[in-house]
Design a protein around this motif. Structure first.
Motif, PDB file in Angstrom:
ATOM      1  N   GLY A  27       3.349  14.355  -6.453  1.00 10.79           N
ATOM      2  CA  GLY A  27       2.289  13.650  -5.736  1.00 10.79           C
ATOM      3  C   GLY A  27       0.946  14.350  -5.612  1.00 10.79           C
ATOM      4  O   GLY A  27       0.110  13.910  -4.834  1.00 10.79           O
ATOM      5  N   THR A  28       0.694  15.431  -6.371  1.00  9.32           N
ATOM      6  CA  THR A  28      -0.655  15.996  -6.357  1.00  9.32           C
ATOM      7  C   THR A  28      -1.545  15.181  -7.300  1.00  9.32           C
ATOM      8  O   THR A  28      -1.042  14.402  -8.119  1.00  9.32           O
ATOM      9  CB  THR A  28      -0.656  17.462  -6.832  1.00  9.32           C
ATOM     10  N   ALA A  29      -2.855  15.361  -7.168  1.00  3.93           N
ATOM     11  CA  ALA A  29      -3.773  14.618  -8.031  1.00  3.93           C
ATOM     12  C   ALA A  29      -3.444  14.872  -9.496  1.00  3.93           C
ATOM     13  O   ALA A  29      -3.462  13.955 -10.324  1.00  3.93           O
ATOM     14  CB  ALA A  29      -5.216  15.017  -7.728  1.00  3.93           C
ATOM     15  N   MET A  30      -3.099  16.127  -9.821  1.00  2.00           N
ATOM     16  CA  MET A  30      -2.843  16.467 -11.220  1.00  2.00           C
ATOM     17  C   MET A  30      -1.539  15.841 -11.721  1.00  2.00           C
ATOM     18  O   MET A  30      -1.483  15.336 -12.846  1.00  2.00           O
ATOM     19  CB  MET A  30      -2.775  17.981 -11.383  1.00  2.00           C
ATOM     20  N   THR A  31      -0.476  15.875 -10.900  1.00  2.00           N
ATOM     21  CA  THR A  31       0.798  15.347 -11.402  1.00  2.00           C
ATOM     22  C   THR A  31       0.782  13.819 -11.444  1.00  2.00           C
ATOM     23  O   THR A  31       1.403  13.229 -12.331  1.00  2.00           O
ATOM     24  CB  THR A  31       1.989  15.820 -10.557  1.00  2.00           C
ATOM     25  N   VAL A  32       0.078  13.175 -10.502  1.00  2.00           N
ATOM     26  CA  VAL A  32      -0.025  11.709 -10.589  1.00  2.00           C
ATOM     27  C   VAL A  32      -0.825  11.338 -11.828  1.00  2.00           C
ATOM     28  O   VAL A  32      -0.450  10.431 -12.587  1.00  2.00           O
ATOM     29  CB  VAL A  32      -0.669  11.122  -9.312  1.00  2.00           C
ATOM     30  N   ASN A  33      -1.904  12.070 -12.080  1.00  2.00           N
ATOM     31  CA  ASN A  33      -2.634  11.888 -13.332  1.00  2.00           C
ATOM     32  C   ASN A  33      -1.715  12.076 -14.528  1.00  2.00           C
ATOM     33  O   ASN A  33      -1.747  11.293 -15.478  1.00  2.00           O
ATOM     34  CB  ASN A  33      -3.760  12.923 -13.434  1.00  2.00           C
ATOM     35  N   GLY A  34      -0.919  13.148 -14.484  1.00  2.00           N
ATOM     36  CA  GLY A  34       0.002  13.438 -15.587  1.00  2.00           C
ATOM     37  C   GLY A  34       0.985  12.292 -15.773  1.00  2.00           C
ATOM     38  O   GLY A  34       1.267  11.880 -16.900  1.00  2.00           O
ATOM     39  N   ASP A  92       0.827  -1.202   0.000  1.00  2.00           N
ATOM     40  CA  ASP A  92       0.000   0.000   0.000  1.00  2.00           C
ATOM     41  C   ASP A  92       0.860   1.249   0.000  1.00  2.00           C
ATOM     42  O   ASP A  92       2.078   1.171   0.123  1.00  2.00           O
ATOM     43  CB  ASP A  92      -0.909   0.004   1.238  1.00  2.00           C
ATOM     44  N   LEU A  93       0.193   2.384  -0.101  1.00  2.00           N
ATOM     45  CA  LEU A  93       0.901   3.663  -0.153  1.00  2.00           C
ATOM     46  C   LEU A  93       1.640   3.906   1.162  1.00  2.00           C
ATOM     47  O   LEU A  93       1.082   3.760   2.246  1.00  2.00           O
ATOM     48  CB  LEU A  93      -0.111   4.785  -0.400  1.00  2.00           C
ATOM     49  N   VAL A  94       2.924   4.282   1.030  1.00  2.00           N
ATOM     50  CA  VAL A  94       3.731   4.611   2.206  1.00  2.00           C
ATOM     51  C   VAL A  94       3.725   6.126   2.370  1.00  2.00           C
ATOM     52  O   VAL A  94       3.890   6.862   1.396  1.00  2.00           O
ATOM     53  CB  VAL A  94       5.184   4.124   2.012  1.00  2.00           C
ATOM     54  N   ASN A  95       3.514   6.573   3.591  1.00  2.00           N
ATOM     55  CA  ASN A  95       3.601   8.005   3.858  1.00  2.00           C
ATOM     56  C   ASN A  95       5.062   8.368   4.060  1.00  2.00           C
ATOM     57  O   ASN A  95       5.758   7.740   4.847  1.00  2.00           O
ATOM     58  CB  ASN A  95       2.785   8.327   5.109  1.00  2.00           C
ATOM     59  N   GLN A  96       5.507   9.389   3.333  1.00  2.00           N
ATOM     60  CA  GLN A  96       6.924   9.728   3.377  1.00  2.00           C
ATOM     61  C   GLN A  96       7.406   9.982   4.806  1.00  2.00           C
ATOM     62  O   GLN A  96       8.512   9.591   5.177  1.00  2.00           O
ATOM     63  CB  GLN A  96       7.200  10.966   2.522  1.00  2.00           C
ATOM     64  N   ALA A  97       6.553  10.604   5.624  1.00  2.00           N
ATOM     65  CA  ALA A  97       6.961  10.959   6.985  1.00  2.00           C
ATOM     66  C   ALA A  97       7.230   9.712   7.829  1.00  2.00           C
ATOM     67  O   ALA A  97       8.058   9.743   8.738  1.00  2.00           O
ATOM     68  CB  ALA A  97       5.882  11.807   7.635  1.00  2.00           C
ATOM     69  N   ALA A 124       3.945   7.518  -3.966  1.00  2.00           N
ATOM     70  CA  ALA A 124       3.541   8.840  -4.457  1.00  2.00           C
ATOM     71  C   ALA A 124       3.773   9.869  -3.357  1.00  2.00           C
ATOM     72  O   ALA A 124       3.521   9.609  -2.186  1.00  2.00           O
ATOM     73  CB  ALA A 124       2.075   8.824  -4.866  1.00  2.00           C
ATOM     74  N   GLY A 125       4.311  11.040  -3.783  1.00  2.00           N
ATOM     75  CA  GLY A 125       4.529  12.101  -2.808  1.00  2.00           C
ATOM     76  C   GLY A 125       5.894  12.074  -2.145  1.00  2.00           C
ATOM     77  O   GLY A 125       6.159  12.873  -1.251  1.00  2.00           O
ATOM     78  N   PHE A 126       6.788  11.185  -2.588  1.00  2.00           N
ATOM     79  CA  PHE A 126       8.151  11.173  -2.054  1.00  2.00           C
ATOM     80  C   PHE A 126       8.981  12.257  -2.755  1.00  2.00           C
ATOM     81  O   PHE A 126       9.178  12.199  -3.962  1.00  2.00           O
ATOM     82  CB  PHE A 126       8.792   9.798  -2.268  1.00  2.00           C
ATOM     83  N   ASP A 127       9.491  13.201  -1.977  1.00  2.00           N
ATOM     84  CA  ASP A 127      10.271  14.299  -2.569  1.00  2.00           C
ATOM     85  C   ASP A 127      11.474  13.778  -3.350  1.00  2.00           C
ATOM     86  O   ASP A 127      11.852  14.336  -4.378  1.00  2.00           O
ATOM     87  CB  ASP A 127      10.760  15.244  -1.468  1.00  2.00           C
ATOM     88  N   ALA A 128      12.088  12.710  -2.818  1.00  2.00           N
ATOM     89  CA  ALA A 128      13.275  12.165  -3.486  1.00  2.00           C
ATOM     90  C   ALA A 128      12.946  11.784  -4.925  1.00  2.00           C
ATOM     91  O   ALA A 128      13.783  11.945  -5.821  1.00  2.00           O
ATOM     92  CB  ALA A 128      13.785  10.944  -2.730  1.00  2.00           C
TER      93      ALA A 128
END
Lengths: 587, 85
Positions: A288-295, A177-182, A240-244
């Protein structure tokens, strides 16, 4: 549970298992498109839900996690599998088809896997079967490239395995499942590294431009679609949403185009552009925003179609002229006009030319990045866009089809099915560019983005045309030369050699010492012992043992037949064994 | 006349004409940028007409010169041939 779902991988594995037993001519090739068509029907008729539970270690493995994210990838995988099979329709070698069928099956398996164990099994199936698409080119260069490819993917697989086992120990579940970066732990990063190997993230990317150009002509069409895009899927699913990833993706996007600008081999140029294009996707996932993941997802979808088309075009050159080196090609536009035209559809698609599918997917990621206040990422992605058009859109076709007045090089005829596969891909690239809803309606998040405004059109045409002007001015400088450019693979080889050296030297030293000591002391005692043993043997054992010795010899012969000493054969057997075992467990 | 013949004749006889068409397109796009511009500039500078034209041209020039003239001589070597180890 309500709803239904037939796992698309089942169709491909099924055909791969019966194909070896079909004889009597070449009729069996008409079976090849069936799994792809059946998989497409499976995908479009699938209901969301979780399917295929397997009890394991007190938990459940899930083979079929069906939701919007897995379905959009499976959708394009089915289409590309069909196109790839049409392109390979003239290939008589069964092993090639079996390798590509299992490879596609592995990709579907990863896409629908709901836990890390199933993911790992299909991940390794992909890695093994794809290696054969390189080896089956059957020349020394591709054999060596295939070994390097396989070793590196084994390394990546081990990172994944270590991560998933450590994670199981810590949290007691294999769920994917999705891992939270924090909250990301050490084991999550190990898994991420395993994924990053297959996504060709710099500096773990060098296997890709090393191996893909050495694959078979149709093999490369499969390779360019499935490995990296499956990695994009698992990254979108888990990280998704990992800055690295945002940074890694941007580096990939630029790094790939820089190398492509100085490459000579058409398929190596395209390989570096996989690194670059996957960079867009990885960056989009990292933001990791809805738009960039869509992109990112849209770009993966579009990319599979146009990159397959480009590899098919370059493959036509290699098939016809027996080389894909730009320094040997040139002046072929009059002799291969349709290859040029169809290639150009892929080329303008990847460059983000309006009315082609790259435009409607690439801009989604770039505008999404800017909307999320990542200006610098947006700018670097535009730099990569310039580099893409420069190399794939202008340099490659210019030096392959124009550049020389006439080229007397002998051309083999290109089978019609290769043209047909390219035409299908080209039609889809154009259709998605003209009707973006075809693509947008499949995406995981709702889309509020209109790619076509007066300004976006003008901006794209300005960027591309003036890139063309830059090429016009630099035509003499950018002319490709024969040669192999150093990349990180040299570092891998260095590390490998150092490892072999460290292992070999002390061990061989120890071995020498032991031999010496043995000869001095041990041998005499052993001779005395042997004398006694011989007496006992002659008196008592012979009669009993002879019977069993014959049995052992028979077994040994069978074993020796399998042990050819070729890693290729071992791998094939291991893959068959693993598949059968997994099938039994599933049962 | 087949497509291949037409393309071959075009490139051999009418190259100058097509170059001229290309330059006219470049000029046309640049002029159009004075009338069509972003309502909300994406980046700070693309409010200036011709920004993306200059961006494309400069990036292409710098990329080719730096990579081919400086980096390429440093990192290129012999091709992987079938008999080396």
């Amino acid at each position: 549970m309500t709803g239904s779902f037939i796992h698309p991988a089942a169709w491909f594995i099924g055909l791969a298992l019966i194909l070896p037993f079909l004889g009597g001519g070449f009729w069996w090739r008409w079976l090849l498109p069936i799994p792809a068509i059946a998989a497409f029907i499976s995908v479009v008729t699938a209901d969301h839900g979780l399917y295929g539970y397997i009890p394991y270690l007190g938990q459940f493995l899930i083979l079929g996690r069906v939701d919007r994210l897995s379905l959009v990838f499976a959708h394009v995988f089915a289409i590309q599998a069909f196109i790839g099979i049409i392109y390979a329709f003239h290939v008589k070698e069964k092993a090639h088809h079996i390798a590509s069928l299992l490879y596609v099956a592995g990709s579907f398996g990863c896409t629908f896997a709901g836990d890390y164990i199933s993911l790992f099994v299909f991940w390794e199936l992909m890695s093994v079967s794809s290696t054969f698409l390189i080896w089956l080119r059957r020349n020394p260069v591709s054999t060596r490239a295939g070994f390097r490819y396989f070793l590196f993917h084994t390394l990546g697989g081990l990172f994944l395995l270590a991560g998933l086992l450590l994670r199981y120990k810590a949290v007691g579940t294999f769920s994917f499942d999705l891992v939270n970066q924090a909250n990301a732990q050490f084991y999550d990063w190990l898994i991420l590294i395993g994924f990053a190997v297959n996504a060709a993230a710099v500096p773990l990317h060098a296997w890709l431009p090393d191996a893909y150009p050495e694959a078979t002509v149709p093999g490369a069409v499969f390779l360019c679609a499935f490995t990296t895009k499956t990695a994009v899927y698992v990254l979108a699913r888990g990280f998704a949403g990992f800055d690295a990833l945002a940074i890694a993706g941007t580096v990939m996007a630029v790094y790939g185009v820089l190398y492509a600008a100085i490459e000579n081999d058409a398929r190596r140029i395209l390989s570096y552009h996989i690194v670059s294009q996957v960079g867009y996707m990885v960056a989009g996932i990292g933001i990791g925003t809805a738009m960039t993941v869509n992109g990112a997802v849209a770009h993966a979808y579009a990319h599979i179609l146009y990159k397959g088309l480009l590899f098919m075009g370059a493959g036509c050159l290699l098939h016809a002229a027996a080389t894909s080196k730009l320094s040997d090609l040139g002046g072929l536009v009059g002799r291969l006009p349709w290859v040029m035209l169809l290639y150009m559809v892929g080329a303008v698609s990847i460059s983000g030319m309006p009315f082609f599918n790259g435009f409607v997917s690439k801009n989604m990621t770039i505008f999404g990045a800017v909307a999320a206040h990542h200006m610098l990422i947006g700018v670097f992605l535009e730099v990569a866009a310039v580099g893409t058009f420069l190399s794939v859109g202008i340099k490659l076709p210019y030096f392959a089809f124009w550049a020389k007045p006439d080229n007397p090089i002998e051309l083999r005829p290109i089978p019609k099915n290769m043209y047909l596969a390219m035409a299908i891909a080209a039609a889809l690239c154009l259709a998605q560019g003209l009707y973006p809803r075809l693509l947008y309606s499949l995406l995981p998040n709702p889309v509020q983005f209109d790619p076509y405004t007066g300004w976006t059109l003008l901006q794209a045409f300005m960027l591309l045309s003036f890139t063309g002007f830059g090429f016009y001015l630099m035509k003499k400088v950018i002319a490709p030369h024969a040669g192999r450019n150093l990349d990180f693979d040299v570092l891998y080889r260095l590390v490998g050699r150092a490892f072999v050296y460290v292992v070999c030297k002390p061990i061989s030293l120890l071995d020498d010492l032991w031999t010496e000591a043995y000869r001095a002391g041990g041998l005499r005692g052993l001779l005395r012992l042997a004398g006694g043993a011989r007496w006992f043997d002659a008196k008592g054992i012979d009669t009993v043992v002879d019977g069993s010795a014959y049995t052992v010899r028979g077994l040994g012969r069978a074993g020796a037949r399998i042990q050819t000493g070729n890693l290729q054969d071992y791998l094939a057997w291991a893959a068959v064994f693993a598949l059968v075992l997994y099938a039994i467990v599933w049962w | 006349m087949s497509l291949g013949n037409w393309l071959d004749i075009t490139r051999k006889r009418h190259a100058k004409r097509w170059t001229l068409v290309f330059f006219l397109i470049l000029a046309g796009l640049f002029v159009a940028n004075f009338f069509i511009y972003p309502h909300h500039p994406e980046y700070q500078y693309d409010i200036y007409p011709g920004f993306w034209a200059v961006f494309g041209l400069l990036v292409a020039l710098v990329m080719v010169i730096v990579m081919k003239k400086i980096v390429y001589p440093l990192i290129t070597g012999p091709e992987d041939s079938s008999d080396d180890r």
